[in-house]
Scaffold this motif. Structure first.
Motif, mmCIF file in Angstrom:
data_model
loop_
_atom_site.group_PDB
_atom_site.id
_atom_site.type_symbol
_atom_site.label_atom_id
_atom_site.label_comp_id
_atom_site.label_asym_id
_atom_site.label_seq_id
_atom_site.Cartn_x
_atom_site.Cartn_y
_atom_site.Cartn_z
ATOM 1 N N THR A 1 0.826 -1.206 0.000
ATOM 2 C CA THR A 1 0.000 0.000 0.000
ATOM 3 C C THR A 1 0.857 1.250 0.000
ATOM 4 N N LEU A 2 2.035 1.169 0.576
ATOM 5 C CA LEU A 2 2.920 2.338 0.591
ATOM 6 C C LEU A 2 3.382 2.732 -0.805
ATOM 7 N N ASP A 3 3.373 1.803 -1.761
ATOM 8 C CA ASP A 3 3.657 2.184 -3.142
ATOM 9 C C ASP A 3 2.584 3.147 -3.651
ATOM 10 N N HIS A 4 1.335 2.894 -3.252
ATOM 11 C CA HIS A 4 0.233 3.806 -3.591
ATOM 12 C C HIS A 4 0.475 5.162 -2.933
ATOM 13 N N PHE A 5 0.864 5.139 -1.660
ATOM 14 C CA PHE A 5 1.197 6.383 -0.953
ATOM 15 C C PHE A 5 2.256 7.165 -1.737
ATOM 16 N N TYR A 6 3.315 6.479 -2.112
ATOM 17 C CA TYR A 6 4.442 7.119 -2.788
ATOM 18 C C TYR A 6 3.976 7.832 -4.054
ATOM 19 N N CYS A 7 3.187 7.152 -4.852
ATOM 20 C CA CYS A 7 2.683 7.736 -6.092
ATOM 21 C C CYS A 7 1.810 8.959 -5.795
ATOM 22 N N ASP A 8 0.897 8.823 -4.853
ATOM 23 C CA ASP A 8 -0.030 9.911 -4.543
ATOM 24 C C ASP A 8 0.679 11.129 -3.961
ATOM 25 N N PHE A 9 1.508 10.908 -2.955
ATOM 26 C CA PHE A 9 2.164 12.030 -2.290
ATOM 27 C C PHE A 9 3.157 12.735 -3.205
ATOM 28 N N LYS A 10 3.818 11.991 -4.056
ATOM 29 C CA LYS A 10 4.832 12.585 -4.926
ATOM 30 C C LYS A 10 4.212 13.439 -6.022
ATOM 31 N N HIS A 11 3.035 13.046 -6.517
ATOM 32 C CA HIS A 11 2.507 13.690 -7.711
ATOM 33 C C HIS A 11 1.182 14.424 -7.525
ATOM 34 N N HIS A 12 0.236 13.828 -6.814
ATOM 35 C CA HIS A 12 -1.131 14.338 -6.864
ATOM 36 C C HIS A 12 -1.296 15.769 -6.353
ATOM 37 N N PRO A 13 -0.616 16.177 -5.293
ATOM 38 C CA PRO A 13 -0.817 17.560 -4.834
ATOM 39 C C PRO A 13 -0.212 18.610 -5.762
ATOM 40 N N PHE A 14 0.528 18.172 -6.779
ATOM 41 C CA PHE A 14 1.332 19.102 -7.555
ATOM 42 C C PHE A 14 0.958 19.113 -9.040
ATOM 43 N N VAL A 15 -0.310 18.876 -9.301
ATOM 44 C CA VAL A 15 -0.852 19.010 -10.647
ATOM 45 C C VAL A 15 -2.052 19.939 -10.579
ATOM 46 N N THR A 16 -2.428 20.497 -11.744
ATOM 47 C CA THR A 16 -3.622 21.329 -11.789
ATOM 48 C C THR A 16 -4.845 20.478 -11.506
ATOM 49 N N GLU A 17 -5.939 21.129 -11.170
ATOM 50 C CA GLU A 17 -7.136 20.400 -10.746
ATOM 51 C C GLU A 17 -7.627 19.426 -11.804
ATOM 52 N N ASP A 18 -7.494 19.782 -13.075
ATOM 53 C CA ASP A 18 -7.945 18.876 -14.136
ATOM 54 C C ASP A 18 -6.848 17.906 -14.579
ATOM 55 N N LYS A 19 -5.693 17.941 -13.903
ATOM 56 C CA LYS A 19 -4.579 17.031 -14.156
ATOM 57 C C LYS A 19 -3.966 17.175 -15.544
ATOM 58 N N THR A 20 -4.220 18.280 -16.231
ATOM 59 C CA THR A 20 -3.687 18.426 -17.578
ATOM 60 C C THR A 20 -2.225 18.824 -17.583
ATOM 61 N N ARG A 21 -1.723 19.385 -16.454
ATOM 62 C CA ARG A 21 -0.325 19.802 -16.419
ATOM 63 C C ARG A 21 0.135 19.911 -14.968
ATOM 64 N N PRO A 22 1.437 19.777 -14.760
ATOM 65 C CA PRO A 22 1.956 19.962 -13.407
ATOM 66 C C PRO A 22 1.964 21.428 -13.037
ATOM 67 N N LEU A 23 2.030 21.687 -11.733
ATOM 68 C CA LEU A 23 2.230 23.053 -11.276
ATOM 69 C C LEU A 23 3.629 23.509 -11.698
ATOM 70 N N PRO A 24 3.886 24.803 -11.713
ATOM 71 C CA PRO A 24 5.209 25.295 -12.126
ATOM 72 C C PRO A 24 6.344 24.626 -11.356
ATOM 73 N N ALA A 25 7.483 24.544 -12.010
ATOM 74 C CA ALA A 25 8.624 23.836 -11.429
ATOM 75 C C ALA A 25 9.118 24.460 -10.139
ATOM 76 N N ASP A 26 8.837 25.757 -9.927
ATOM 77 C CA ASP A 26 9.319 26.410 -8.715
ATOM 78 C C ASP A 26 8.428 26.146 -7.499
ATOM 79 N N VAL A 27 7.324 25.429 -7.700
ATOM 80 C CA VAL A 27 6.493 25.015 -6.569
ATOM 81 C C VAL A 27 7.152 23.809 -5.914
ATOM 82 N N ARG A 28 7.489 23.955 -4.642
ATOM 83 C CA ARG A 28 8.179 22.869 -3.950
ATOM 84 C C ARG A 28 7.357 21.584 -3.975
ATOM 85 N N ARG A 29 7.987 20.483 -4.305
ATOM 86 C CA ARG A 29 7.362 19.168 -4.227
ATOM 87 C C ARG A 29 7.642 18.559 -2.854
ATOM 88 N N LEU A 30 6.874 17.548 -2.501
ATOM 89 C CA LEU A 30 7.100 16.836 -1.249
ATOM 90 C C LEU A 30 8.076 15.700 -1.492
#
Length: 214
Positions: free
Chosen positions: A54-83
């Motif tokens: 299940t932690l593989d699911h965590f890894y995918c979600d935490f690494k990417h999901h908070p850092f895309v636009t709401e419609d998932k069409t593009r990532p947030l700008p590169a200067d937005v800190r990732r987790l």
């Protein structure tokens, strides 16, 4: 019981657990996550058995999901800190090497000790709360001054003593496969993923509020 009654038993137990869910504890965990993100720390997570998967699911979600636009069409700008998120169960080579060389009980502690800092958050998942490889790693995290969150069930075991914030899944079960020593285990594992989704969603909301879409 009939098949219908047994299925309904599982769902009834689930509703009772959700009604008694310790929301305030999860809120504290979210605040720890936010603080770790804000100071540029790393989240480290560990679990055993199916929960390690299940932690593989965590890894995918935490690494990417908070850092895309709401419609998932593009990532947030590169200067937005990732987790920064590290799944301590992610490498079969590392885990089997550590188990072979130093033993099962010390595998997470050995992986964590050289890198964990006071800026970080260590997340531990143990149904019993007493898995030795998890509790030893929590001891390492506490010694380093890192934040610690544990999720467990029953009486919470040693995780409840060690972790700064410990979420104990409430209730008990009569459903086949999660009685006796495995009491409530299926519900624990279900809620592990729910907690992931809640925390990821809350972090996404926080990031989006700071970086509104153009």
């Amino acid at each position: 019981m009939s098949l219908t009654e047994t299925i309904e038993l599982y769902l009834t137990e689930k509703r009772r657990i959700l009604d008694a869910f310790p929301v305030a504890v999860l809120e504290r965990a979210a605040e720890m996550l936010f603080a770790t993100y804000d100071r540029g720390g790393t989240v480290y997570a560990m679990a055993n058995g199916g929960n390690a998967g299940t932690l593989d699911h965590f890894y995918c979600d935490f690494k990417h999901h908070p850092f895309v636009t709401e419609d998932k069409t593009r990532p947030l700008p590169a200067d937005v800190r990732r987790l920064s998120f590290v799944n301590l169960c992610g490498s079969a080579a590392e885990l089997t090497g550590l188990v072979n060389d130093i033993g099962f009980e010390d595998m997470f502690a050995a992986a964590l000790a050289p890198i964990v800092t006071a800026n970080d958050l260590v997340m531990a998942y143990s149904g019993s709360g007493n898995s030795a490889n998890v509790t030893k790693a929590l001891e390492v995290a506490v010694a380093a001054g890192a934040g610690t969150f544990a999720m467990t069930k029953g009486d919470g075991g040693r995780c409840r003593e060690l972790a700064e914030v410990c979420l104990v899944v409430p209730g008990t079960s009569r459903f086949p496969g999660q009685v006796g020593k495995n009491d409530n285990n299926f519900h624990f594992e279900d809620l592990m993923l729910s907690i992931n989704h809640i925390l990821v969603g809350l972090l996404k909301e926080r990031v989006a509020a700071r970086h509104p879409a153009d």
